[in-house]
Write a protein that holds these residues in place. Structure first.
Motif, mmCIF file in Angstrom:
data_model
loop_
_atom_site.group_PDB
_atom_site.id
_atom_site.type_symbol
_atom_site.label_atom_id
_atom_site.label_comp_id
_atom_site.label_asym_id
_atom_site.label_seq_id
_atom_site.Cartn_x
_atom_site.Cartn_y
_atom_site.Cartn_z
ATOM 1 N N SER A 1 0.899 -1.122 -0.026
ATOM 2 C CA SER A 1 -0.099 -0.008 0.065
ATOM 3 C C SER A 1 0.996 1.155 0.117
ATOM 4 N N GLU A 2 0.257 2.454 -0.315
ATOM 5 C CA GLU A 2 1.103 3.549 -0.128
ATOM 6 C C GLU A 2 1.506 3.873 1.008
ATOM 7 N N ALA A 3 0.862 3.262 2.144
ATOM 8 C CA ALA A 3 1.452 3.624 3.764
ATOM 9 C C ALA A 3 2.508 2.595 3.893
ATOM 10 N N GLY A 4 3.006 1.614 2.906
ATOM 11 C CA GLY A 4 3.935 1.073 3.026
ATOM 12 C C GLY A 4 3.774 -0.601 3.697
ATOM 13 N N LYS A 5 2.525 -0.801 3.913
ATOM 14 C CA LYS A 5 2.250 -2.354 4.433
ATOM 15 C C LYS A 5 2.024 -3.173 3.359
ATOM 16 N N LYS B 1 8.627 -8.802 -6.083
ATOM 17 C CA LYS B 1 8.754 -7.404 -5.982
ATOM 18 C C LYS B 1 6.882 -6.975 -6.041
ATOM 19 N N PRO B 2 6.439 -6.596 -4.740
ATOM 20 C CA PRO B 2 5.030 -6.314 -4.336
ATOM 21 C C PRO B 2 4.476 -5.270 -5.559
ATOM 22 N N GLN B 3 3.434 -5.391 -5.954
ATOM 23 C CA GLN B 3 2.770 -4.312 -6.747
ATOM 24 C C GLN B 3 2.063 -3.119 -5.805
ATOM 25 N N LEU B 4 2.468 -2.009 -6.162
ATOM 26 C CA LEU B 4 1.754 -0.891 -5.403
ATOM 27 C C LEU B 4 0.269 -0.846 -5.819
ATOM 28 N N ARG B 5 -0.688 -0.846 -4.572
ATOM 29 C CA ARG B 5 -2.265 -0.662 -4.750
ATOM 30 C C ARG B 5 -2.470 0.613 -4.223
ATOM 31 N N LYS B 6 -2.958 1.466 -4.841
ATOM 32 C CA LYS B 6 -3.531 2.735 -4.420
ATOM 33 C C LYS B 6 -4.697 2.767 -3.747
ATOM 34 N N ASP B 7 -5.156 3.972 -3.425
ATOM 35 C CA ASP B 7 -6.492 3.756 -2.625
ATOM 36 C C ASP B 7 -7.499 3.409 -3.649
ATOM 37 N N GLY B 8 -8.197 2.383 -3.205
ATOM 38 C CA GLY B 8 -9.376 1.901 -4.086
ATOM 39 C C GLY B 8 -9.255 0.939 -4.861
ATOM 40 N N GLU B 9 -7.689 0.461 -5.106
ATOM 41 C CA GLU B 9 -7.412 -0.759 -5.744
ATOM 42 C C GLU B 9 -7.454 -2.001 -4.615
ATOM 43 N N TRP B 10 -7.623 -3.088 -5.466
ATOM 44 C CA TRP B 10 -7.750 -4.221 -4.493
ATOM 45 C C TRP B 10 -6.754 -5.354 -4.566
ATOM 46 N N HIS B 11 -6.215 -5.993 -3.672
ATOM 47 C CA HIS B 11 -5.554 -6.977 -3.718
ATOM 48 C C HIS B 11 -6.346 -8.395 -3.853
ATOM 49 N N LEU B 12 -6.430 -8.981 -5.302
ATOM 50 C CA LEU B 12 -7.030 -10.005 -5.405
ATOM 51 C C LEU B 12 -6.516 -11.359 -5.986
ATOM 52 N N PRO B 13 -6.162 -12.265 -5.118
ATOM 53 C CA PRO B 13 -5.521 -13.520 -5.532
ATOM 54 C C PRO B 13 -6.204 -14.337 -6.710
ATOM 55 N N PHE B 14 -5.671 -14.884 -7.425
ATOM 56 C CA PHE B 14 -6.297 -15.894 -8.666
ATOM 57 C C PHE B 14 -6.978 -14.918 -9.723
ATOM 58 N N ILE B 15 -6.703 -13.692 -9.529
ATOM 59 C CA ILE B 15 -7.436 -12.540 -10.687
ATOM 60 C C ILE B 15 -6.135 -12.272 -11.655
ATOM 61 N N ASP B 16 -6.128 -12.843 -12.643
ATOM 62 C CA ASP B 16 -5.142 -12.389 -13.760
ATOM 63 C C ASP B 16 -5.804 -11.639 -14.967
ATOM 64 N N LYS B 17 -4.863 -11.310 -15.819
ATOM 65 C CA LYS B 17 -5.161 -10.504 -16.979
ATOM 66 C C LYS B 17 -6.490 -11.154 -17.890
ATOM 67 N N ASP B 18 -6.527 -12.300 -17.783
ATOM 68 C CA ASP B 18 -7.425 -13.244 -18.509
ATOM 69 C C ASP B 18 -8.887 -12.902 -17.924
ATOM 70 N N THR B 19 -8.912 -13.321 -16.536
ATOM 71 C CA THR B 19 -9.977 -13.271 -15.710
ATOM 72 C C THR B 19 -10.577 -11.936 -16.038
ATOM 73 N N GLU B 20 -9.791 -10.844 -15.828
ATOM 74 C CA GLU B 20 -10.100 -9.560 -15.909
ATOM 75 C C GLU B 20 -10.699 -9.196 -17.239
#
Lengths: 158, 353
Positions: free
Chosen positions: B12-16, B201-220
């Motif tokens: 997160s932007e807060a570094g967690k 390397k963790p992906q930065l998720r900004k406010d309103g974005e979600w950590h979603l396991p098992f959701i890849d580009k295909d599924t999106e």
């Protein structure tokens, strides 16, 4: 064998001392943890001489209920197969012990046939967990354990 | 076989940092909960056993879902074991006082003087024979018509389990399980997890974005096509669908469908979500909320004044804006905590409040 004793612990909280087949433990620990119940282990796979206990008294082998089989004959035959496997596995475990294998290896082989003693302490009350005793989404043996706990609590409250 | 793969890693932007693993390990360590540290003293061989909580199943910081004995077909397990792909201890330790084996069976020492087979091979052979014996008995029970849930029990020492685990607080987990005195199989799992997480390397998720396991580009992309209302893309609706599919796959601990063994489609995943959360519509049905612990969005750090409207004396401190939604995470709002009734099963019939 599934057994439960309910006592009142510190702060008058109801505490269960449970004995159930070790193979239920992973499943029960998960359900318990998600309902705020903490489990304290009295015996565990490595550090408890399961082999000696089972070798000396084969009746202490954990056997599941085969009541879901269509008739009593089949259920008894299935129990015999289970007991026969228990004896074979105890022999293999004995063999490993004679070769000098550690308890963690020997006892793991006996997981399907051993029991575990656990103390369960609630964090948010027992109602939510015990309500699962009637849920068809929960494994039959876990439901049975929850029923035993529920009855035990009812007796303790009387 | 032990494997650990980071399937979703966010910061997160807060570094967690929030990490989700997909794990596969011998089932015999699944329910175990403690490691044992042994302190020896004197010449008499006395020792003290110190125990610490190090199980996977009872670490309160970890959200977990595991493949169930009731869901895996016995024939699949039998085929795996018979092909030699059965679970084995990580170390083949010799018996000794205390809980940790200091010496292992050697591949260079014969099992008996003059024999070609080493003591290690011999011990492994006994384990393998025991596994094959369990297979024969399991097959007999299966042929008798016993349910796979019962039959799979006797295969437990030789089978693997798939687990999905999510957490923000990993330090204590790794601190205990990477210790040399931890159970060798548990330690091997921890090492595999540590190494894979270090590589990521963790992906930065900004406010309103979600950590979603098992959701890849295909599924999106599949879900993108379903996210239009009156011809207009609805972002909230899209996110809702993504969360639901992620929950269903976390419940299944896999991209694969139980029924087909192939990658599940969103048409299979969405009904599974509805089944798990039938309690949202029908209050008498319990929610199966644990698979909703793996999805989260970042929380924000704010000053105590912004949250409470009161000036505190903790000058310069921060608080989380919505810490009541964190559940067992820190700095992330967990999807489970946004679902009504997630922490309280309904009272059974005959028990009025």
């Amino acid at each position: 064998m599934i057994d439960a004793i309910a006592t009142f612990g510190p702060n008058n909280r109801l505490v269960f001392d449970l004995r159930y087949p070790t193979y239920l433990h992973g499943n029960f620990a998960f359900i318990a943890a998600s309902h705020g119940v903490s489990l304290e282990y009295r015996t565990k796979a490595d550090g408890h001489d399961t082999l000696t206990i089972l070798r000396e008294d084969i009746s202490k082998v954990a056997v599941p209920s085969f009541s879901s089989l269509p008739d009593q004959d089949r259920a008894s035959a299935a129990q015999n197969i289970w007991q026969e496997l228990a004896k074979c596995t105890i022999d293999f475990a004995d063999g490993l012990r004679l070769l000098g294998a550690g308890d963690d290896i020997v006892n793991r082989m006996l997981i399907p046939f051993s029991h575990i003693d656990v103390r369960a302490t609630e964090g948010m009350g027992w109602d939510a967990l015990l309500a699962l005793r009637d849920s068809l989404n929960v494994a039959g043996e876990i439901r049975e354990l929850l029923r035993v706990m529920f009855d035990c609590r009812a007796r303790r409250m009387m | 076989m032990i494997s650990a793969e980071v399937i979703c890693d966010s910061i997160s932007e807060a570094g967690k940092r929030l990490t989700t693993f997909k794990l596969r390990y011998p089932k015999f360590i699944h329910g175990e909960s403690k490691t044992h540290r042994v302190i020896s003293w004197g010449n008499e061989g006395g020792y003290i056993v110190m125990e610490q909580e190090v199980g996977l199943m009872d670490d309160k910081h970890l959200s977990r879902n595991a493949s169930s004995s009731r869901a895996v077909p016995t024939r699949k397990l039998l085929a795996e074991i018979r092909s030699g792909n059965f679970a084995v201890p990580e170390r083949w330790g010799k018996d000794q006082k205390g809980m940790q084996a200091a010496e292992d069976f050697s591949p260079d020492v014969p099992c008996q003087p003059g024999k070609e087979v080493s003591e290690l091979e011999f011990v492994q052979k006994v384990w393998a024979m025991s596994a094959m014996s369990a297979c024969e008995h399991a097959q007999a029970l299966l042929d008798f018509g016993a349910h796979k849930q019962l039959v799979n029990r006797i295969l437990e020492p030789y089978t693997h389990i798939n687990v999905v685990v999510t957490a923000t607080e990993w330090d204590n987990f790794f601190g205990l399980r990477l210790h040399k005195d931890a159970d060798p199989t548990m330690r091997a799992l921890a090492v595999a997890m540590w190494e894979d997480r270090q590589k990521c390397k963790p992906q930065l998720r900004k406010d309103g974005e979600w950590h979603l396991p098992f959701i890849d580009k295909d599924t999106e992309e599949q879900l993108f096509r379903r996210s239009f209302k009156n011809g207009v893309f609805d972002r909230d609706w899209h996110l809702d669908l993504c969360r639901k599919v992620s929950v269903a796959r976390c419940a299944r601990v896999s991209y694969e469908s139980f029924e087909t063994g192939k990658r599940s489609t969103v048409e299979e995943d969405l009904p599974l979500y509805d089944k798990l959360f039938a309690g949202l519509q029908d209050t008498s049905a319990p929610l199966h909320a644990s698979p909703a612990e793996h999805q989260a969005r970042p929380d924000q750090k704010v000053t105590p004044f912004a949250r409470t409207g009161r000036i505190t004396d903790k000058n310069g401190d921060f608080v989380w804006l919505q810490h009541e939604l964190h559940g067992n995470l820190v700095g992330w709002c967990q999807y489970r905590k946004m679902l009504p009734g997630e922490a309280c099963a309904p009272l059974p019939e005959g028990f009025a409040p």
